[in-house]
Design an enzyme around this catalytic site. Structure first.
Site, PDB file in Angstrom:
ATOM      1  N   TRP A 149       0.873  -1.189   0.000  1.00 56.70           N
ATOM      2  CA  TRP A 149       0.000   0.000   0.000  1.00 56.70           C
ATOM      3  C   TRP A 149       0.907   1.235   0.000  1.00 56.70           C
ATOM      4  CZ3 TRP A 149      -1.714   2.768   4.895  1.00 56.70           C
ATOM      5  CH2 TRP A 149      -2.634   3.761   4.600  1.00 56.70           C
TER       6      TRP A 149
ATOM      7  N   LYS B 185     -13.193  -0.377   6.233  1.00 49.05           N
ATOM      8  CA  LYS B 185     -13.822  -1.239   5.239  1.00 49.05           C
ATOM      9  C   LYS B 185     -14.851  -2.176   5.844  1.00 49.05           C
ATOM     10  CE  LYS B 185      -9.982  -0.497   4.186  1.00 49.05           C
ATOM     11  NZ  LYS B 185      -9.070   0.647   4.276  1.00 49.05           N
TER      12      LYS B 185
ATOM     13  N   ASP C 124      -0.477  -5.283   9.469  1.00 49.18           N
ATOM     14  CA  ASP C 124      -1.449  -4.268   9.101  1.00 49.18           C
ATOM     15  C   ASP C 124      -2.728  -5.020   8.735  1.00 49.18           C
ATOM     16  OD1 ASP C 124      -2.983  -2.265   8.077  1.00 49.18           O
ATOM     17  OD2 ASP C 124      -1.546  -1.597   6.560  1.00 49.18           O
TER      18      ASP C 124
HETATM   19  N1  PLA Z   1      -3.562  -0.385   5.407  1.00 44.99           N
HETATM   20  C1  PLA Z   1      -3.887  -0.836   4.210  1.00 44.99           C
HETATM   21  C2  PLA Z   1      -3.210  -2.063   3.698  1.00 44.99           C
HETATM   22  C3  PLA Z   1      -4.849  -0.178   3.439  1.00 44.99           C
HETATM   23  O1  PLA Z   1      -5.153  -0.659   2.241  1.00 44.99           O
HETATM   24  C4  PLA Z   1      -5.460   0.979   3.940  1.00 44.99           C
HETATM   25  C5  PLA Z   1      -6.466   1.747   3.122  1.00 44.99           C
HETATM   26  C6  PLA Z   1      -5.097   1.403   5.235  1.00 44.99           C
HETATM   27  C7  PLA Z   1      -4.145   0.693   5.938  1.00 44.99           C
HETATM   28  C8  PLA Z   1      -5.656   2.605   5.889  1.00 44.99           C
HETATM   29  O2  PLA Z   1      -6.996   2.796   5.918  1.00 44.99           O
HETATM   30  P1  PLA Z   1      -7.678   3.683   7.027  1.00 44.99           P
HETATM   31  O3  PLA Z   1      -6.704   4.695   7.492  1.00 44.99           O
HETATM   32  O4  PLA Z   1      -8.859   4.279   6.383  1.00 44.99           O
HETATM   33  O5  PLA Z   1      -8.047   2.736   8.110  1.00 44.99           O
HETATM   34  N2  PLA Z   1      -6.279   1.728   1.746  1.00 44.99           N
HETATM   35  C9  PLA Z   1      -7.257   2.340   0.832  1.00 44.99           C
HETATM   36  C10 PLA Z   1      -7.495   3.803   1.111  1.00 44.99           C
HETATM   37  C11 PLA Z   1      -8.589   1.632   0.962  1.00 44.99           C
HETATM   38  C12 PLA Z   1      -6.272   4.667   1.209  1.00 44.99           C
HETATM   39  O6  PLA Z   1      -5.365   4.581   0.370  1.00 44.99           O
HETATM   40  O7  PLA Z   1      -6.227   5.448   2.163  1.00 44.99           O
HETATM   41  C13 PLA Z   1      -6.740   2.120  -0.597  1.00 44.99           C
HETATM   42  O8  PLA Z   1      -7.447   2.496  -1.542  1.00 44.99           O
HETATM   43  O9  PLA Z   1      -5.647   1.553  -0.750  1.00 44.99           O
END
Ligand code: PLA
Length: 453
Positions: free
Chosen positions: A181, A298, A262
C-alpha cells in the site's frame, strides 16, 4: 436587499478598520508588505512582496486519493472510479451499513455525551477490538499482554507504531513488501524510520514470490520489523497459504524479527472475521511479541469516522503496561485523544449479540458482492478476449482489489480513453465495480492490454 448592499459600495467589503489593523502589523506602525493607495472613498491595500511560501512547491496528487479528485472532474457519463478501495452498492452508491445506522440511533436515543475520551480511547472499544482480533478469551488477552490504544483508523494506528519504533528501536529497519500500500512508505518516511523492501509479487506468475520473500526476511538484520498484511494484501490481492504463513513465522522467529501486521480488511476478505485473523492468531499462539494495526474503514464502512487501533503484544503484562503508557505519550502531542463516534459504534455493535450477528451478515454480503463481480469480470474477459491469455489470476486474488498487471501506460489508457479511474500500478478496486459495468471494464482492459505497450 441587493440595492442596499450596493449602496454601501466598497466600504462594506474593505472597511477602513481592517486596513488600519493591517498597517499596525509593521514595527513602526506601517506594514512594509503593503502599499496603500488612497482612492476617493476608501483606502485599498495592495500586496507587493512575494509570498513567504514561495519556496513551497506544488505537491503531486496522492496516487490513490488523488484518483478520486480526477474522477470527480470527469464529466463523461461512462466514468468508473476503481481507484480508492471503498465499497459501493450495485448502483455504485456509497453504502452505510444498516447495523451502523441502528447503533447510531441507539446512541442518539441514549443522548451520549461529547466529553473528551482518555488518551488511549474508549475502553469498551479497546476491549472489543482486541477480542475481535485475537478471539475473546485468548491467553494474550486474559494475561493482559496486549497494549491496545485507539488510533485514527489504520493509518493513524500505523503512524503511532512507527513513532514508537523510531523512539525505542533507533536504527531498526522495517521491511515492507514489494509492492505494498503506497502510504506505508510515507508513514515510515515521515516517522523517520528506515525501511527496505522484501520480494513479494512475481510478475511472471502474477503470484507470490515465496522463495524471494523468505530469503529477504532471512537476510534482514536481526531484530528488524517485518510488515505483513494480515489478509487481502494491498495492492496484489495475493495472500500466503496457511502453510506458507507457518514458514514465514518460522523464519521471523529464527531471526528474532518483530512482526508488524497491518489488518485493514478483517472480515472483508473472506467474509469471516475469524478466518481473516488466522495469520495474526498463528503468531500469537507462538508467544511472539508483535504489532497489529487495525482499521474499521472497510469492514464496518466507517471510512470517515477514522476508527482503528494499535495493539502491541508483549511477553508480559508489565511490558504491555509500559508500552501502552508510551503510546499514550506519543498520541497526546499528536492529536491529544481520539474521536468518540466511531469507537462507540464498534463497541455497541460488537457488544450486542443481535447487532454483532447483523454486522457479520452485512460483511458477508459485501465480501460476497465483490466475489461475484470478480467472477463476472473474469467471465467477461475470457469470453471477449480471443488471444488465449490466461486471466485466471483474477480469480486467485482475494479482497477488494485486483492487480491486473497493466503497466502505467496501459493504466493511463484505461483512464484517458475509457474513463476508468484506477491507480497507476494497475490496481483496480472491485468494490467500486457493478455487475452491469463488467463487460465495459473487460473491453477497456482488453484494449489497454493488447493495444498499448
Ligand atoms: N492499510 C492498508 C493495507 C490499506 O489498504 C489501507 C487503506 C489502510 C491501511 C488505511 O486505511 P484507514 O486509514 O482508512 O483505516 N487503503 C485504501 C485507502 C482503501 C487509502 O489509500 O487510504 C486504498 O485504496 O488503498
Amino acid at each position: 436587499m441587493a440595492s442596499s448592499m450596493l449602496s454601501l459600495g466598497w466600504t462594506s467589503l474593505l472597511p477602513r478598520e481592517i486596513n488600519k489593523d493591517k498597517l499596525k502589523l509593521g514595527p513602526s506602525g506601517s506594514n512594509p508588505f503593503l502599499r496603500t493607495k488612497s482612492l476617493s472613498r476608501v483606502t485599498m491595500s495592495v500586496s507587493v512582496k512575494p509570498s513567504r511560501f514561495e519556496g513551497i512547491t506544488m505537491a503531486p496528487p496522492d496516487p490513490i486519493l488523488g484518483v478520486s479528485e480526477a474522477f470527480k472532474a470527469d464529466t463523461n457519463e461512462l466514468k468508473l472510479n476503481l481507484g480508492v478501495g471503498a465499497y459501493r452498492t450495485e448502483e455504485l452508491q456509497p453504502y452505510v451499513l444498516n447495523v451502523v445506522k441502528k447503533a447510531e440511533n441507539l446512541m442518539l436515543e441514549r443522548g451520549d455525551n461529547k466529553e473528551y475520551l482518555p488518551i488511549e480511547g474508549l475502553a469498551a472499544f479497546n476491549k472489543a477490538t482486541a477480542e475481535l482480533l485475537f478471539g475473546a478469551g485468548h491467553p494474550v488477552i486474559k494475561e493482559q499482554k496486549v497494549a491496545t490504544i485507539q488510533g485514527l483508523s489504520g493509518t493513524g494506528s500505523l503512524r503511532l507504531a512507527a513513532a514508537l519504533i523510531e523512539r525505542y528501536f533507533p536504527g531498526a529497519k522495517v521491511l515492507i513488501s514489494a509492492p505494498t500500500w503506497g502510504n506505508h512508505k510515507n508513514i515510515f518516511n515521515d516517522a523517520k524510520v528506515p525501511w527496505s523492501e522484501y520480494r513479494y509479487y512475481d510478475p511472471k506468475t502474477i503470484g507470490l514470490d515465496f522463495e524471494g520473500m523468505i530469503q529477504d526476511i532471512k537476510e534482514a538484520p536481526e531484530g528488524s520489523f517485518i510488515l505483513l498484511h494480515g489478509c487481502a494484501h494491498n495492492p496484489t490481492g495475493i495472500d500466503p497459504t496457511p502453510e506458507q504463513w507457518v514458514k514465514i513465522a518460522d523464519v521471523i522467529q529464527e531471526k528474532n524479527h518483530i512482526p508488524f501486521f497491518d489488518v485493514a480488511y478483517q472480515g472483508f476478505a473472506s467474509g469471516s472475521l475469524d478466518e481473516d485473523a488466522a495469520s495474526v492468531r498463528l503468531f500469537a499462539e507462538r508467544g511472539m511479541e508483535f504489532f497489529v494495526a487495525q482499521s474499521y474503514s472497510k469492514n464496518l464502512g466507517l471510512y470517515a469516522e477514522r476508527i482503528g487501533a494499535i495493539n502491541v503484544v508483549c511477553s508480559s503484562a508489565d511490558a504491555a503496561t509500559r508500552v501502552k503508557s508510551q503510546l499514550k505519550r506519543i498520541a497526546r502531542p499528536m492529536y491529544s485523544n481520539p474521536p468518540v463516534h466511531g469507537a462507540r459504534i464498534v463497541a455497541n455493535v460488537v457488544g450486542d449479540a443481535t447487532m454483532f450477528g447483523e454486522w457479520k451478515a452485512e460483511m458477508e454480503m459485501m465480501a460476497g458482492r465483490i466475489k461475484t463481480v470478480r467472477q463476472r469480470l473474469y467471465d467477461s474477459l475470457v469470453s471477449k478476449d480471443k488471444s488465449g491469455k490466461d486471466w485466471s489470476f483474477i480469480l486467485k486474488q482475494i479482497g477488494m482489489f485486483s492487480f491486473t498487471g497493466l503497466n502505467k501506460a496501459q493504466s493511463d489508457n484505461m483512464t484517458n480513453k475509457w474513463h476508468v479511474y484506477m491507480t497507476k500500478d494497475g490496481r483496480i478496486s472491485l468494490a467500486g465495480l457493478s455487475m452491469a459495468k463488467c463487460e465495459y471494464l473487460a473491453d477497456a482492459i482488453i484494449d489497454s492490454y493488447h493495444n498499448v505497450s
